[in-house]
Design a protein around this motif. Structure first.
Motif, short mmCIF file in Angstrom:
data_model
loop_
_atom_site.label_atom_id
_atom_site.label_comp_id
_atom_site.label_asym_id
_atom_site.label_seq_id
_atom_site.Cartn_x
_atom_site.Cartn_y
_atom_site.Cartn_z
N SER A 140 -39.61 -46.76 -3.29
CA SER A 140 -39.69 -48.16 -3.72
C SER A 140 -40.25 -49.03 -2.61
CB SER A 140 -38.31 -48.68 -4.12
OG SER A 140 -37.49 -48.84 -2.97
N GLN A 141 -40.14 -48.55 -1.37
CA GLN A 141 -40.48 -49.40 -0.23
C GLN A 141 -41.54 -48.80 0.69
OE1 GLN A 141 -36.70 -50.67 1.64
NE2 GLN A 141 -35.81 -50.44 -0.40
N ALA A 142 -41.91 -47.54 0.46
CA ALA A 142 -42.93 -46.89 1.29
C ALA A 142 -43.98 -46.28 0.37
CB ALA A 142 -42.30 -45.80 2.15
N ALA A 143 -45.25 -46.44 0.73
CA ALA A 143 -46.32 -45.84 -0.07
C ALA A 143 -46.37 -44.34 0.19
CB ALA A 143 -47.65 -46.48 0.32
N LEU A 144 -46.30 -43.55 -0.86
CA LEU A 144 -46.40 -42.09 -0.73
C LEU A 144 -47.64 -41.62 -1.47
CD1 LEU A 144 -42.67 -41.17 -1.61
CD2 LEU A 144 -43.65 -41.62 0.65
N PRO A 145 -48.46 -40.75 -0.86
CA PRO A 145 -49.66 -40.30 -1.55
C PRO A 145 -49.33 -39.61 -2.87
CG PRO A 145 -49.27 -39.04 0.49
CD PRO A 145 -48.27 -40.14 0.45
N GLN A 146 -50.16 -39.80 -3.88
CA GLN A 146 -50.02 -39.20 -5.22
C GLN A 146 -48.78 -39.68 -5.98
OE1 GLN A 146 -50.36 -34.96 -3.92
NE2 GLN A 146 -52.16 -34.97 -5.28
N HIS A 147 -48.22 -40.82 -5.55
CA HIS A 147 -47.02 -41.33 -6.19
C HIS A 147 -47.21 -42.77 -6.69
CE1 HIS A 147 -45.02 -37.88 -4.27
NE2 HIS A 147 -43.95 -38.13 -4.96
N THR A 148 -48.44 -43.14 -7.08
CA THR A 148 -48.69 -44.53 -7.49
C THR A 148 -47.67 -45.01 -8.52
OG1 THR A 148 -51.05 -44.05 -7.31
CG2 THR A 148 -50.45 -46.10 -8.44
N ILE A 149 -47.53 -44.22 -9.60
CA ILE A 149 -46.71 -44.69 -10.72
C ILE A 149 -45.23 -44.60 -10.37
CG2 ILE A 149 -46.05 -44.16 -13.10
CD1 ILE A 149 -49.04 -43.42 -13.57
N TYR A 150 -44.82 -43.49 -9.76
CA TYR A 150 -43.41 -43.33 -9.38
C TYR A 150 -43.00 -44.44 -8.41
CZ TYR A 150 -39.09 -41.06 -7.76
OH TYR A 150 -37.79 -40.78 -7.44
N CYS A 151 -43.82 -44.69 -7.37
CA CYS A 151 -43.54 -45.79 -6.44
C CYS A 151 -43.43 -47.11 -7.20
CB CYS A 151 -44.63 -45.92 -5.37
SG CYS A 151 -44.59 -44.66 -4.09
N GLY A 152 -44.33 -47.31 -8.15
CA GLY A 152 -44.30 -48.55 -8.95
C GLY A 152 -43.01 -48.70 -9.71
N THR A 153 -42.51 -47.60 -10.31
CA THR A 153 -41.26 -47.71 -11.09
C THR A 153 -40.08 -48.03 -10.17
OG1 THR A 153 -40.65 -45.33 -10.96
CG2 THR A 153 -42.02 -46.03 -12.83
N LYS A 154 -40.05 -47.42 -8.99
CA LYS A 154 -38.88 -47.62 -8.12
C LYS A 154 -38.93 -49.01 -7.45
CE LYS A 154 -36.88 -43.67 -9.03
NZ LYS A 154 -35.64 -43.61 -9.82
N GLY A 155 -40.15 -49.50 -7.15
CA GLY A 155 -40.26 -50.87 -6.66
C GLY A 155 -39.76 -51.85 -7.72
N ALA A 156 -40.15 -51.59 -8.97
CA ALA A 156 -39.68 -52.45 -10.07
C ALA A 156 -38.16 -52.34 -10.22
CB ALA A 156 -40.37 -52.02 -11.37
N LEU A 157 -37.63 -51.14 -10.07
CA LEU A 157 -36.18 -50.95 -10.23
C LEU A 157 -35.40 -51.72 -9.16
CD1 LEU A 157 -33.82 -49.57 -11.66
CD2 LEU A 157 -34.17 -47.58 -10.18
N ASP A 158 -35.89 -51.71 -7.92
CA ASP A 158 -35.22 -52.49 -6.87
C ASP A 158 -35.13 -53.96 -7.27
OD1 ASP A 158 -34.99 -50.21 -5.32
OD2 ASP A 158 -36.23 -50.95 -3.66
N MET A 159 -36.23 -54.50 -7.79
CA MET A 159 -36.23 -55.93 -8.12
C MET A 159 -35.41 -56.23 -9.37
SD MET A 159 -37.35 -57.69 -5.76
CE MET A 159 -37.16 -59.25 -6.61
N VAL A 160 -35.48 -55.35 -10.36
CA VAL A 160 -34.62 -55.53 -11.55
C VAL A 160 -33.15 -55.55 -11.11
CG1 VAL A 160 -33.78 -54.37 -13.64
CG2 VAL A 160 -36.25 -54.54 -13.23
N SER A 161 -32.81 -54.65 -10.19
CA SER A 161 -31.42 -54.54 -9.74
C SER A 161 -30.98 -55.81 -9.02
CB SER A 161 -31.27 -53.34 -8.79
OG SER A 161 -31.72 -52.17 -9.42
N ARG A 162 -31.89 -56.39 -8.24
CA ARG A 162 -31.52 -57.61 -7.51
C ARG A 162 -31.31 -58.78 -8.45
NH1 ARG A 162 -35.58 -57.25 -2.40
NH2 ARG A 162 -34.64 -59.22 -1.80
N VAL A 163 -32.13 -58.86 -9.50
CA VAL A 163 -31.91 -59.94 -10.47
C VAL A 163 -30.61 -59.70 -11.24
CG1 VAL A 163 -32.83 -61.17 -12.46
CG2 VAL A 163 -34.39 -60.38 -10.68
N MET A 164 -30.33 -58.43 -11.55
CA MET A 164 -29.04 -58.12 -12.20
C MET A 164 -27.88 -58.56 -11.29
SD MET A 164 -29.84 -54.30 -13.72
CE MET A 164 -28.18 -53.94 -14.27
N ALA A 165 -28.00 -58.27 -9.99
CA ALA A 165 -26.93 -58.65 -9.04
C ALA A 165 -26.73 -60.17 -9.04
CB ALA A 165 -27.28 -58.16 -7.65
#
Ligand code: NDP
Length: 245
Positions: A140-165
């Protein structure tokens, strides 16, 4: 530190295998009544056969309506762990496929919102508070090669979680993320079974090793428990220092 989940009902998604399965078993051993949700009936049946205080719900979390109905049938829940995720195929940015995007965001982000809405509505009605832990990732916080979409989902999840909090805190419902480095589950093997890739990742982890399933479970248990009663809205790396570098 003594932790008990006696008289707590805890729902864990993606509990048929990997981190979710180990977590469901640990929670049951601490006295919780666990509702284990996953897609594979076989995996759920074998889990329920291992521990008597685990009930199971078999549903495909990418199906919004079926998931809503299934989670409603679980009844009152005190703690929720959104653990399930789609093992997004490795694709370079230029090769990333729309179907990978749709399935990854459906399970890793949309289903978290769906399941949490149903569970949290019940928590608010019962006025007893609650705790939610979402399984994010170092991705969610570090760019990993070949993980564009997975990184995108986890970055989104971090922010969804913060708004939930932010929105659920006034109801005494805490929402936190754990953000592990590689764990050698089925999902971990998709990205990191190749020794060359594994070694390049290991070289960036100050502790020089990947995380064990139990090290992730320990952190989730802590955040779910009353021992973390003032912790809300965090993204907790379980990464041996990878994100610190
Ligand atoms: P696994 O692939 O081992 O297990 C994933 C679980 O999620 C399985 O039980 C799977 O069910 C379930 N699942 C997947 N899709 C669906 C769906 N559509 N509907 C219902 N259930 C579904 O993954 P891990 O245990 O490794 O990962 C757990 C969490 O930890 C994930 O959120 C992952 O992103 C995160 N994470 C993992 C890391 C790793 O290296 N392993 C690193 C950082 C974070 P079924 O058995 O039926 O397929």
């Amino acid at each position: 530190m003594e932790i008990s989940f006696a008289s707590k009902r805890v729902l864990v998604t993606g509990a048929a295998k990997g981190i979710g399965r180990a977590l469901a078993k640990r929670l049951a051993s601490y006295g919780a009544e666990v509702v284990a949700v996953s897609r594979s009936k076989e995996g759920l049946d074998s889990l329920a056969a291992e521990m008597k205080n685990i009930k199971t719900i078999c549903v495909d979390l990418s199906d919004w309506d079926a998931t809503r109905k299934a989670i409603k049938s679980a009844g009152a829940i005190d703690c929720l762990v959104n653990n399930a995720a789609y093992a997004t195929p490795l694709e370079s940015f230029l090769d990333a496929k729309p179907e990978s995007f749709d399935m990854s965001f459906a399970v890793n982000v949309k289903a978290v919102i769906n399941v949490s809405q149903v569970v949290v509505e019940g928590m608010i009605q019962r006025k007893k508070g609650g705790s939610v832990v979402n399984l994010s990732s170092q991705a969610s916080q570090a760019a990993l090669p070949q993980h564009t979409i997975y990184c995108g989902t986890k970055g989104a999840l971090d922010m969804v979680s913060r708004v939930m909090a932010l929105e659920l805190g006034p109801h005494n419902i805490r929402v936190n993320c754990v953000n592990p480095t590689v764990v050698m589950t089925d999902m971990g093997r998709v990205g990191w079974a190749d020794p060359e890739k594994a070694n390049s990742m290991l070289a960036k982890i100050p502790l020089g090793r990947f995380a064990e399933v139990d090290e992730v479970v320990d952190a989730v248990i802590y955040l779910l428990s009353d021992k973390a009663s003032m912790i809300n809205g965090v993204t907790l790396p379980i990464d041996g220092g990878f994100l610190a570098t």
